[in-house]
Design a protein around this motif. Sequence first.
Motif, PDB file in Angstrom:
ATOM      1  N   THR A  49     -12.549  11.015  -4.241  1.00 54.76           N
ATOM      2  CA  THR A  49     -13.398  11.819  -3.357  1.00 54.76           C
ATOM      3  C   THR A  49     -14.869  11.646  -3.700  1.00 54.76           C
ATOM      4  OG1 THR A  49     -13.118  13.721  -4.830  1.00 54.76           O
ATOM      5  CG2 THR A  49     -11.598  13.532  -2.974  1.00 54.76           C
ATOM      6  N   LEU A  50     -15.179  11.417  -4.995  1.00 56.62           N
ATOM      7  CA  LEU A  50     -16.577  11.181  -5.373  1.00 56.62           C
ATOM      8  C   LEU A  50     -17.067   9.880  -4.761  1.00 56.62           C
ATOM      9  CD1 LEU A  50     -19.145  11.834  -6.886  1.00 56.62           C
ATOM     10  CD2 LEU A  50     -18.137  10.854  -8.960  1.00 56.62           C
ATOM     11  N   ALA A  51     -16.258   8.828  -4.816  1.00 54.72           N
ATOM     12  CA  ALA A  51     -16.662   7.556  -4.218  1.00 54.72           C
ATOM     13  C   ALA A  51     -16.879   7.712  -2.726  1.00 54.72           C
ATOM     14  CB  ALA A  51     -15.613   6.486  -4.501  1.00 54.72           C
ATOM     15  N   THR A  52     -16.004   8.467  -2.068  1.00 54.70           N
ATOM     16  CA  THR A  52     -16.167   8.708  -0.627  1.00 54.70           C
ATOM     17  C   THR A  52     -17.474   9.427  -0.349  1.00 54.70           C
ATOM     18  OG1 THR A  52     -13.771   8.834  -0.345  1.00 54.70           O
ATOM     19  CG2 THR A  52     -15.126   9.805   1.396  1.00 54.70           C
ATOM     20  N   TRP A  53     -17.779  10.443  -1.156  1.00 56.04           N
ATOM     21  CA  TRP A  53     -19.032  11.180  -0.957  1.00 56.04           C
ATOM     22  C   TRP A  53     -20.232  10.288  -1.239  1.00 56.04           C
ATOM     23  CZ3 TRP A  53     -22.637  13.047  -4.770  1.00 56.04           C
ATOM     24  CH2 TRP A  53     -23.628  13.876  -4.242  1.00 56.04           C
ATOM     25  N   LEU A  54     -20.186   9.516  -2.307  1.00 55.03           N
ATOM     26  CA  LEU A  54     -21.297   8.608  -2.606  1.00 55.03           C
ATOM     27  C   LEU A  54     -21.517   7.619  -1.471  1.00 55.03           C
ATOM     28  CD1 LEU A  54     -20.536   7.832  -6.368  1.00 55.03           C
ATOM     29  CD2 LEU A  54     -22.466   9.166  -5.497  1.00 55.03           C
ATOM     30  N   GLY A  55     -20.409   7.118  -0.896  1.00 59.28           N
ATOM     31  CA  GLY A  55     -20.533   6.166   0.202  1.00 59.28           C
ATOM     32  C   GLY A  55     -21.122   6.769   1.459  1.00 59.28           C
ATOM     33  N   SER A  56     -21.081   8.097   1.573  1.00 55.80           N
ATOM     34  CA  SER A  56     -21.610   8.757   2.772  1.00 55.80           C
ATOM     35  C   SER A  56     -23.079   9.146   2.644  1.00 55.80           C
ATOM     36  CB  SER A  56     -20.785  10.016   3.070  1.00 55.80           C
ATOM     37  OG  SER A  56     -21.020  11.019   2.077  1.00 55.80           O
ATOM     38  N   LEU A  57     -23.654   8.983   1.453  1.00 53.75           N
ATOM     39  CA  LEU A  57     -25.023   9.446   1.231  1.00 53.75           C
ATOM     40  C   LEU A  57     -26.036   8.504   1.865  1.00 53.75           C
ATOM     41  CD1 LEU A  57     -24.895  10.511  -2.538  1.00 53.75           C
ATOM     42  CD2 LEU A  57     -24.579  11.935  -0.510  1.00 53.75           C
ATOM     43  N   ASP A  58     -27.175   9.082   2.281  1.00 57.86           N
ATOM     44  CA  ASP A  58     -28.277   8.232   2.716  1.00 57.86           C
ATOM     45  C   ASP A  58     -28.987   7.679   1.484  1.00 57.86           C
ATOM     46  OD1 ASP A  58     -30.068  10.184   1.706  1.00 57.86           O
ATOM     47  OD2 ASP A  58     -30.128  11.228   3.621  1.00 57.86           O
ATOM     48  N   GLY A  59     -29.892   6.745   1.712  1.00 58.05           N
ATOM     49  CA  GLY A  59     -30.529   6.040   0.605  1.00 58.05           C
ATOM     50  C   GLY A  59     -31.251   6.952  -0.356  1.00 58.05           C
ATOM     51  N   SER A  60     -32.031   7.916   0.137  1.00 49.95           N
ATOM     52  CA  SER A  60     -32.829   8.763  -0.743  1.00 49.95           C
ATOM     53  C   SER A  60     -31.949   9.647  -1.615  1.00 49.95           C
ATOM     54  CB  SER A  60     -33.788   9.630   0.087  1.00 49.95           C
ATOM     55  OG  SER A  60     -33.063  10.465   0.975  1.00 49.95           O
ATOM     56  N   ARG A  61     -30.846  10.146  -1.043  1.00 48.60           N
ATOM     57  CA  ARG A  61     -29.967  11.009  -1.831  1.00 48.60           C
ATOM     58  C   ARG A  61     -29.222  10.205  -2.899  1.00 48.60           C
ATOM     59  NH1 ARG A  61     -27.496  16.059  -1.096  1.00 48.60           N
ATOM     60  NH2 ARG A  61     -27.011  16.753  -3.206  1.00 48.60           N
ATOM     61  N   LEU A  62     -28.821   8.997  -2.566  1.00 46.34           N
ATOM     62  CA  LEU A  62     -28.149   8.149  -3.546  1.00 46.34           C
ATOM     63  C   LEU A  62     -29.104   7.779  -4.682  1.00 46.34           C
ATOM     64  CD1 LEU A  62     -25.640   6.642  -4.430  1.00 46.34           C
ATOM     65  CD2 LEU A  62     -26.335   4.724  -2.964  1.00 46.34           C
ATOM     66  N   VAL A  63     -30.367   7.577  -4.344  1.00 47.68           N
ATOM     67  CA  VAL A  63     -31.370   7.269  -5.369  1.00 47.68           C
ATOM     68  C   VAL A  63     -31.484   8.434  -6.347  1.00 47.68           C
ATOM     69  CG1 VAL A  63     -33.856   6.999  -5.756  1.00 47.68           C
ATOM     70  CG2 VAL A  63     -32.703   5.605  -4.049  1.00 47.68           C
ATOM     71  N   ARG A  64     -31.440   9.661  -5.853  1.00 51.40           N
ATOM     72  CA  ARG A  64     -31.526  10.826  -6.738  1.00 51.40           C
ATOM     73  C   ARG A  64     -30.357  10.859  -7.720  1.00 51.40           C
ATOM     74  NH1 ARG A  64     -32.386  14.958  -1.979  1.00 51.40           N
ATOM     75  NH2 ARG A  64     -31.365  16.449  -3.392  1.00 51.40           N
ATOM     76  N   VAL A  65     -29.179  10.489  -7.254  1.00 50.50           N
ATOM     77  CA  VAL A  65     -28.025  10.434  -8.150  1.00 50.50           C
ATOM     78  C   VAL A  65     -28.230   9.358  -9.215  1.00 50.50           C
ATOM     79  CG1 VAL A  65     -25.556   9.938  -8.307  1.00 50.50           C
ATOM     80  CG2 VAL A  65     -26.433  11.320  -6.407  1.00 50.50           C
ATOM     81  N   LEU A  66     -28.695   8.194  -8.791  1.00 55.06           N
ATOM     82  CA  LEU A  66     -28.894   7.087  -9.728  1.00 55.06           C
ATOM     83  C   LEU A  66     -29.949   7.429 -10.778  1.00 55.06           C
ATOM     84  CD1 LEU A  66     -28.842   4.097  -7.210  1.00 55.06           C
ATOM     85  CD2 LEU A  66     -26.984   4.870  -8.693  1.00 55.06           C
ATOM     86  N   GLU A  67     -31.008   8.113 -10.364  1.00 56.02           N
ATOM     87  CA  GLU A  67     -32.064   8.477 -11.310  1.00 56.02           C
ATOM     88  C   GLU A  67     -31.600   9.560 -12.282  1.00 56.02           C
ATOM     89  OE1 GLU A  67     -35.238   9.456  -8.640  1.00 56.02           O
ATOM     90  OE2 GLU A  67     -36.201   7.495  -8.912  1.00 56.02           O
ATOM     91  N   SER A  68     -30.723  10.460 -11.815  1.00 56.46           N
ATOM     92  CA  SER A  68     -30.253  11.551 -12.666  1.00 56.46           C
ATOM     93  C   SER A  68     -29.247  11.090 -13.702  1.00 56.46           C
ATOM     94  CB  SER A  68     -29.625  12.664 -11.811  1.00 56.46           C
ATOM     95  OG  SER A  68     -30.556  13.222 -10.931  1.00 56.46           O
ATOM     96  N   ARG A  69     -28.506  10.031 -13.378  1.00 55.36           N
ATOM     97  CA  ARG A  69     -27.439   9.569 -14.274  1.00 55.36           C
ATOM     98  C   ARG A  69     -27.699   8.122 -14.658  1.00 55.36           C
ATOM     99  NH1 ARG A  69     -22.738  12.588 -13.463  1.00 55.36           N
ATOM    100  NH2 ARG A  69     -21.831  11.326 -15.142  1.00 55.36           N
ATOM    101  N   ARG A  70     -28.804   7.894 -15.348  1.00 59.77           N
ATOM    102  CA  ARG A  70     -29.222   6.534 -15.674  1.00 59.77           C
ATOM    103  C   ARG A  70     -28.195   5.797 -16.525  1.00 59.77           C
ATOM    104  NH1 ARG A  70     -34.806   5.515 -15.532  1.00 59.77           N
ATOM    105  NH2 ARG A  70     -34.291   3.506 -16.456  1.00 59.77           N
TER     106      ARG A  70
END
Length: 809
Positions: free
Chosen positions: A6-27
């Motif tokens: 379900t996490l992969a599904t949610w990540l795949g549904s995110l727009d670019g800016s929201r996905l960037v926030r995840v990537l920056e938070s979990r370096r």
Amino acid sequence: MKSRSTLATWLGSLDGSRLVRVLESRRDATAAPEPRWVEELADRLQRPGSMALALTRLALPHLQVAEALAALRAPASRDALAKLLGVADDDTARELAAVLETLADHALVWPDGAEKLRMAGPLRQAWDAPLGLDAPLEELLAGTTSDELRGMLAALGVKPPGGKSQRLAALVEHHSDPERVLSLIAKAPAATRKLLEGRAATGPAGPARFIMFGSPGPDLEVGARWALDRGLLIQDRHRYGPARMPAEVTVALRGSGWHAPFQPVPPSAQSASVTPAEVDGEASAAAAAFATHAASVLSACSTTAPARLKSGGIGARELARIGKAAQADDAVVRLTLETAHAAGLLAHDGDRVAPTEAYDAWAEQEPPEQFAVLLRAWLNLALTPTQARGEDNKALPALAGAPPCNGCVQARHGLLAAAARLPAGQGVRVASDLGPLITWYRPLADSSPDGRPFATVIREAELLGVLARGALSAIGIHLRTGDAEGLGVECRRLLPSATSTARIGADLTAVVTGTPSARLAALLDSVADRETSGTASVWRFSAGSVRRALDAGLAPEDITADLAAVATGPLPQPLSYLIADTARGHGRVRIAPASCVLHGDEPALLAELAAHRRLAKLGLRQLAPTVLISRSPLGATLAALRAEGYAPVAETAEGTVRIEKARPQRAGAAVPAPRGSRARGGGRSATSTATESAAFDPNALALRLQAAPPAPEPASPDGGAPFATDTEGIVAGWAKRLPYSDVRQLAHAIDAGQAITVEYVATSGNRTVRTLSRLDLDPPYLEAWCHLRGAERVFTLSGIHSVMSVAAE
């Protein structure tokens, strides 16, 4: 291929800016090799080790909401969460929404398509009993038979339905009504009510008795049978272990006014107005004093490398010696040694800790640059350097190589976060008031062992000028944001450059205001004795200190010229006389090795030595008017004559004057730091770290992940899709327990010569988490430097059960 999480599904549904926030938070989840698909990213994000890192960076309300969701057995609705937390007004509702956004940015909690909140399994397991609640009734009754359910319903006065599932649903419905539960308990025997109310207050972690096989015996808690018969307590089907109270019963007993704790606003602290100039002034004084003392501490280590204890580390005696030589207190000595070691300026060299070649380059820098190096090392130190005593009140050695402490790192980050959020122009009246604020910003950080929360880390920040007048200084602001360039600018603004001149007085003292340059300090140390250090340093000249310089091979005219070059005025006449008089008596007697021979040009002086009562122990005999022999070794003879006020010099076997200048001890290359060390090499430089940091582009990675096709089946050694590298194939062939994403990370660390953190299970069954550097693959083994043991170790690939990158703060 397993179904998409379900996490992969949610990540795949995110727009670019929201996905960037995840990537920056979990370096740590994006470390090389970068994930190629959202499925791989989701897998890394849900690793227990990665999630543990993320949790330590969260504030109190984020952990409170996560625990509440764990108690609700997510997926749960927002309304259920708000009800449990007691959210009753719009302001608190907005604060809850903001907390959920932050948790989603960290990929710890996320919404699914059914308007439910989900959380990763490892996060749910972070609490044995979230909010002191056990599992819900339906889960606890999973192994109960239909007849047992019928008996419980009958005891409740409820007509049992026909099937097991219907009976289970009826019992769950009954216990889900708090009023029914309270009404039932009100009719219970007094012992049962006392037992249930006590359990509701203490939770599952309270005292537990065990009910063994067969009918309940004397080990059954008083009053438990009545509750067991009605499903208020549930016994394991094998009748082993403590009886458990369903979450519904606990919530009912806690009453309608009970809510899970939720503190979205940090605690207040008494503040006082403070101007930027006041903060700058105090920060400047503290930073300059520390920089001066740190230079003196490391200079003392360069002159005489401190010895290590047999158990490891530098003990109290050596710390006191260094402190006396540098005129610095214990906290400054410890802080300097730990930060210098982390920065690669000091390293273990056999039974000593000696400066490295990097220290020589550091010593030539200006004080602002020197200070910035130590300050950056302090921010991410995996220990509290000035903690001088352990929980048993025993003295702790410095540089003891204790296991890394992520909570210590987070304590500093929490301090910076707390101080940064004080209102502009305000500082806390008492620095210790920041302790409760740090607790709110970093609840999982390590506090001080003396009862005052975070007192030690607060004191360290004041010593370094990071905290001044109860507020975050300009140095602290740039340290918190990681702005290396801005930090350098502020250090140069607040710290004076090194002083290259000294005021030499007729009282035979040399006074240096500010931090002396490395050249000036070396010169004065060679010809005078340091008396004080700090904002002003004082050296005192004496016959012994001048003789020490002459013994080191300096000519009197060179000493005079060197001092004149650094003096603010002409050399005082008393100092010139002292140098000339000491030089006149220096070398009048020469000692040659023979065990040993004394000779000189003055028969009267040699006769005086032969007749000296206090030198009788040397066994001196006069062979000629200008020659004596001694039965004592050269070193002992030399020391005895100097103790009696003479100024002999030693000769080599060739008859030339022996120069007694000691070469400073230098350690070899430091062991690679865990953060991205190179294979077979030293730790990373600040430049390489900055380059790698700049190379990470979350926007570009987000675009690549969104454009990537569905993840393929992972490769396997015996067929399927090919591995990207030969190393991947070798690792996968031997490390059978590792998923493909772990194989990729371990293989990349081996090929790139980077550090890696692994969960390792030894043949004995002991499970440890280790950071490894200097990786050398030799199937089925992996040779590496183990930072946990501080030595080279050999690991079996099959014993590696999980892998994660060495996280950068």
